[in-house]
Design a protein around this motif. Structure first.
Motif, PDB file in Angstrom:
ATOM      1  N   GLU A  51       0.870  -1.167   0.000  1.00 52.46           N
ATOM      2  CA  GLU A  51       0.000   0.000   0.000  1.00 52.46           C
ATOM      3  C   GLU A  51       0.911   1.223   0.000  1.00 52.46           C
ATOM      4  O   GLU A  51       1.587   1.497   0.996  1.00 52.46           O
ATOM      5  N   PRO A  52       0.971   1.970  -1.105  1.00 53.33           N
ATOM      6  CA  PRO A  52       1.944   3.066  -1.212  1.00 53.33           C
ATOM      7  C   PRO A  52       1.825   4.109  -0.110  1.00 53.33           C
ATOM      8  O   PRO A  52       2.842   4.573   0.426  1.00 53.33           O
ATOM      9  N   ASP A  53       0.590   4.481   0.253  1.00 52.63           N
ATOM     10  CA  ASP A  53       0.419   5.508   1.286  1.00 52.63           C
ATOM     11  C   ASP A  53       1.031   5.063   2.613  1.00 52.63           C
ATOM     12  O   ASP A  53       1.788   5.804   3.245  1.00 52.63           O
ATOM     13  N   GLY A  54       0.684   3.844   3.041  1.00 51.06           N
ATOM     14  CA  GLY A  54       1.199   3.340   4.316  1.00 51.06           C
ATOM     15  C   GLY A  54       2.695   3.097   4.279  1.00 51.06           C
ATOM     16  O   GLY A  54       3.401   3.329   5.261  1.00 51.06           O
ATOM     17  N   PHE A  55       3.190   2.628   3.132  1.00 48.67           N
ATOM     18  CA  PHE A  55       4.618   2.344   2.970  1.00 48.67           C
ATOM     19  C   PHE A  55       5.447   3.607   3.178  1.00 48.67           C
ATOM     20  O   PHE A  55       6.408   3.634   3.952  1.00 48.67           O
ATOM     21  N   ILE A  56       5.079   4.686   2.504  1.00 50.50           N
ATOM     22  CA  ILE A  56       5.818   5.940   2.619  1.00 50.50           C
ATOM     23  C   ILE A  56       5.567   6.587   3.979  1.00 50.50           C
ATOM     24  O   ILE A  56       6.468   7.188   4.573  1.00 50.50           O
ATOM     25  N   SER A  57       4.351   6.435   4.497  1.00 53.06           N
ATOM     26  CA  SER A  57       4.037   6.986   5.813  1.00 53.06           C
ATOM     27  C   SER A  57       4.947   6.385   6.885  1.00 53.06           C
ATOM     28  O   SER A  57       5.484   7.085   7.742  1.00 53.06           O
ATOM     29  N   ARG A  58       5.146   5.079   6.816  1.00 55.86           N
ATOM     30  CA  ARG A  58       6.063   4.416   7.761  1.00 55.86           C
ATOM     31  C   ARG A  58       7.491   4.893   7.572  1.00 55.86           C
ATOM     32  O   ARG A  58       8.239   5.106   8.517  1.00 55.86           O
ATOM     33  N   LEU A  59       7.878   5.047   6.310  1.00 56.65           N
ATOM     34  CA  LEU A  59       9.231   5.479   5.974  1.00 56.65           C
ATOM     35  C   LEU A  59       9.557   6.824   6.622  1.00 56.65           C
ATOM     36  O   LEU A  59      10.670   7.052   7.097  1.00 56.65           O
ATOM     37  N   LEU A  60       8.556   7.710   6.667  1.00 54.80           N
ATOM     38  CA  LEU A  60       8.756   9.057   7.200  1.00 54.80           C
ATOM     39  C   LEU A  60       8.415   9.162   8.683  1.00 54.80           C
ATOM     40  O   LEU A  60       8.375  10.247   9.237  1.00 54.80           O
ATOM     41  N   GLY A  61       8.152   8.000   9.320  1.00 54.17           N
ATOM     42  CA  GLY A  61       7.891   8.005  10.759  1.00 54.17           C
ATOM     43  C   GLY A  61       6.491   8.437  11.131  1.00 54.17           C
ATOM     44  O   GLY A  61       6.232   8.861  12.255  1.00 54.17           O
ATOM     45  N   MET A  62       5.542   8.322  10.173  1.00 58.41           N
ATOM     46  CA  MET A  62       4.173   8.773  10.414  1.00 58.41           C
ATOM     47  C   MET A  62       3.228   7.616  10.739  1.00 58.41           C
ATOM     48  O   MET A  62       2.019   7.817  10.891  1.00 58.41           O
ATOM     49  N   GLY A  63       3.741   6.381  10.799  1.00 61.59           N
ATOM     50  CA  GLY A  63       2.908   5.231  11.136  1.00 61.59           C
ATOM     51  C   GLY A  63       2.128   4.692   9.951  1.00 61.59           C
ATOM     52  O   GLY A  63       2.172   5.239   8.846  1.00 61.59           O
ATOM     53  N   ASP A  64       1.430   3.587  10.180  1.00 59.72           N
ATOM     54  CA  ASP A  64       0.612   2.948   9.136  1.00 59.72           C
ATOM     55  C   ASP A  64      -0.539   2.233   9.839  1.00 59.72           C
ATOM     56  O   ASP A  64      -0.474   1.036  10.118  1.00 59.72           O
ATOM     57  N   LEU A  65      -1.601   2.978  10.129  1.00 61.53           N
ATOM     58  CA  LEU A  65      -2.692   2.432  10.929  1.00 61.53           C
ATOM     59  C   LEU A  65      -3.447   1.316  10.209  1.00 61.53           C
ATOM     60  O   LEU A  65      -3.939   0.393  10.844  1.00 61.53           O
ATOM     61  N   LYS A  66      -3.524   1.380   8.878  1.00 59.22           N
ATOM     62  CA  LYS A  66      -4.244   0.348   8.137  1.00 59.22           C
ATOM     63  C   LYS A  66      -3.552  -1.001   8.302  1.00 59.22           C
ATOM     64  O   LYS A  66      -4.184  -2.019   8.598  1.00 59.22           O
ATOM     65  N   GLN A  67      -2.221  -1.022   8.101  1.00 61.07           N
ATOM     66  CA  GLN A  67      -1.485  -2.268   8.238  1.00 61.07           C
ATOM     67  C   GLN A  67      -1.463  -2.738   9.696  1.00 61.07           C
ATOM     68  O   GLN A  67      -1.556  -3.934   9.980  1.00 61.07           O
ATOM     69  N   LEU A  68      -1.389  -1.783  10.625  1.00 61.98           N
ATOM     70  CA  LEU A  68      -1.404  -2.132  12.041  1.00 61.98           C
ATOM     71  C   LEU A  68      -2.730  -2.786  12.413  1.00 61.98           C
ATOM     72  O   LEU A  68      -2.766  -3.806  13.102  1.00 61.98           O
ATOM     73  N   THR A  69      -3.839  -2.204  11.934  1.00 60.31           N
ATOM     74  CA  THR A  69      -5.161  -2.759  12.220  1.00 60.31           C
ATOM     75  C   THR A  69      -5.286  -4.182  11.693  1.00 60.31           C
ATOM     76  O   THR A  69      -5.811  -5.073  12.366  1.00 60.31           O
ATOM     77  N   GLU A  70      -4.777  -4.404  10.466  1.00 60.24           N
ATOM     78  CA  GLU A  70      -4.851  -5.738   9.872  1.00 60.24           C
ATOM     79  C   GLU A  70      -4.061  -6.748  10.695  1.00 60.24           C
ATOM     80  O   GLU A  70      -4.505  -7.867  10.925  1.00 60.24           O
ATOM     81  N   ARG A  71      -2.885  -6.326  11.175  1.00 61.41           N
ATOM     82  CA  ARG A  71      -2.071  -7.239  11.993  1.00 61.41           C
ATOM     83  C   ARG A  71      -2.735  -7.513  13.340  1.00 61.41           C
ATOM     84  O   ARG A  71      -2.668  -8.628  13.852  1.00 61.41           O
TER      85      ARG A  71
END
Length: 461
Positions: free
Chosen positions: A280-300
């Motif tokens: 997921e490009p949004d979450g991937f880059i968000s994590r890269l910049l230290g902004m988290g990835d709530l969608k992937q976190l929720t799935e996990r």
């Protein structure tokens, strides 16, 4: 994580802009130079790097920041949007019946990726099957069989057959009941003519709905030629980037995606069959910049709670919000956290917890935390049912007995009991809350309410 050096260096550069309401050309130049340096070190193609940095510089100098936006946040948003555009969209993979063929060189991680993808589809409610057609590499059949057994998905292969096209044909027939058929093809050490001929024959037989190219994250600039030749032969609809759990650079794989005009389908993030993420490009880059990835976190989280519930059918996570929070509850919570994957990956997905905060921790900090969880589990295994249900009743003599029985020292047992007290206090704050109160609490835990972070909700200590 792929391009992790880019993330840490960018965060450091952007932090220098804190407190500034305006940004100068010198500030922008510094950010752009940092981006160029990191991307080139990560093996991203030079022309892509220059296009990206030119776009960031132009936008940062010409666009007016929205009212109330700091210079740092303005530049961060531009960098985020441009990086998302660089990595492109996610490969279209509908949750329906389909045949997928995997291509790639030997050692790229095709066989492991096939099993991981099958596991992922199975968690989405589909019935997948892996068909192993690699007759070239010794042990390919055994590896595929073992991996699919771990993934608990259907498998077809024939170790006595030398014709991969025949295996593919018979495999499709044998697994006709499957919703998703994943055909794993042979690789070579280089793009030899016989590899291309073989994969073209398999493709003609299989007629896949999608062909995915598997690339090792550490491939480097060689990925460009690989991608082009595979694309010319069978057509590449998407890329699977494998082995992102190491110190891989990953830029070559991004270059390959751009070279073929394709997209990224999956990221392989570890060695087990569960270590795969839908890109997921949004979450991937968000994590890269230290902004988290709530969608992937929720799935996990959902997956972990489901798996923990399967292990303990009589345990309901909602029970933790009723009555006393016991050591049994704590053990189940740690088990759920463990099922989410390596703590470093989980922390990266939590807004305010990954990125810059992770940069400040020692490299082995998360390993130590995971080891501590294992110690606590061993200690709890040495306790009686009564002690697990009523930890407040545990006295000095019981601490000595538990320490001796678990092989831990008495201080570790006391640390466990203290950690339980802290978690129990936090759980009490949730009891009796309405939905609005709960949402405000969760926002605070996500980092939006000050320095609380995750509070006492986990055994981070």
């Amino acid at each position: 994580m792929v391009l992790d050096d880019l993330g840490s260096s960018l965060r450091g550069t952007l932090d220098k802009l804190r407190g500034q309401s305006r940004i100068s050309e010198e500030d922008v130049d510094e950010v752009v130079k940092e981006i160029q340096r990191s991307l080139l070190q990560a093996d991203v193609d030079v022309s892509l790097v220059m296009d990206l940095s030119d776009s960031i510089k132009e936008r940062a100098l010409e666009e007016e920041p929205p009212g109330g936006t700091t210079a740092r946040d303005h530049v961060l948003r531009i960098v985020y949007e441009e990086l998302v555009a660089l990595v492109g969209d996610s490969t279209n993979l509908p949750l329906e019946e389909q045949t997928i063929m995997l291509a790639g060189l030997q050692g790229s991680g095709k066989t492991t990726s096939a099993a991981k993808m099958a596991w992922w589809f199975s968690k989405k409610g589909l019935r997948p099957a892996v068909i192993q057609t690699d007759t070239f590499r010794p042990g390919a059949y055994d590896q595929a069989k073992q991996m699919t057994e771990r993934a608990e998905v259907d498998f077809y292969g024939d170790p006595d057959e030398d014709d991969p096209v025949k295996i593919a044909r018979e495999g499709l027939e044998a697994t006709s009941d499957a919703d998703v058929q994943i055909v794993d093809t042979a690789g070579r050490h280089a793009l030899e003519d016989d590899l291309i001929d073989e994969i073209e024959e398999i493709e003609a037989e299989v007629q896949p709905d999608r062909s995915l190219l598997v690339l090792d994250a550490a491939i480097g600039q060689g990925a460009k030629d690989q991608a082009r030749q595979f694309d010319d032969s069978v057509g590449i609809d998407g890329v699977v980037i494998s082995k992102l759990d190491g110190t891989a650079k990953g830029g070559g794989a991004l270059t390959a995606v751009n070279e073929t005009g394709s997209t990224i389908a999956f990221l392989g993030t570890g060695e087990t069959v569960q270590d795969i993420e839908r890109f997921e490009p949004d979450g991937f880059i968000s994590r890269l910049l230290g902004m988290g990835d709530l969608k992937q976190l929720t799935e996990r989280v959902e997956r972990a709670m489901e798996e923990t519930g399967e292990d303990e059918e009589d345990w309901d996570p909602e029970d933790m919000l009723k009555g006393e929070f016991t050591l049994k509850d704590m053990r189940q919570q740690m088990s759920a956290l463990d099922n989410m994957g390596p703590l470093s990956q989980v922390m990266d997905m939590i807004p305010g917890m990954g990125g810059g905060m992770m940069d400040q921790l020692p490299d082995d900090a998360m390993d130590v935390t995971q080891d501590r969880m294992r110690q606590f589990e061993v200690v709890m295994d040495s306790m009686t049912e009564e002690e697990l249900e009523n930890p407040r009743s545990i006295g000095a003599s019981q601490i000595r007995r538990v320490a001796k029985g678990s092989g831990a020292d008495e201080e570790t047992v006391r640390e466990l009991l203290e950690q339980h007290k802290m978690m129990a206090r936090t759980m009490k704050q949730f009891q009796g809350m309405g939905d609005g109160d709960m949402q405000r609490m969760m926002k605070k835990m996500g980092g939006g309410g000050g320095g609380g972070g995750m509070g006492g909700m986990g055994p981070f200590g």
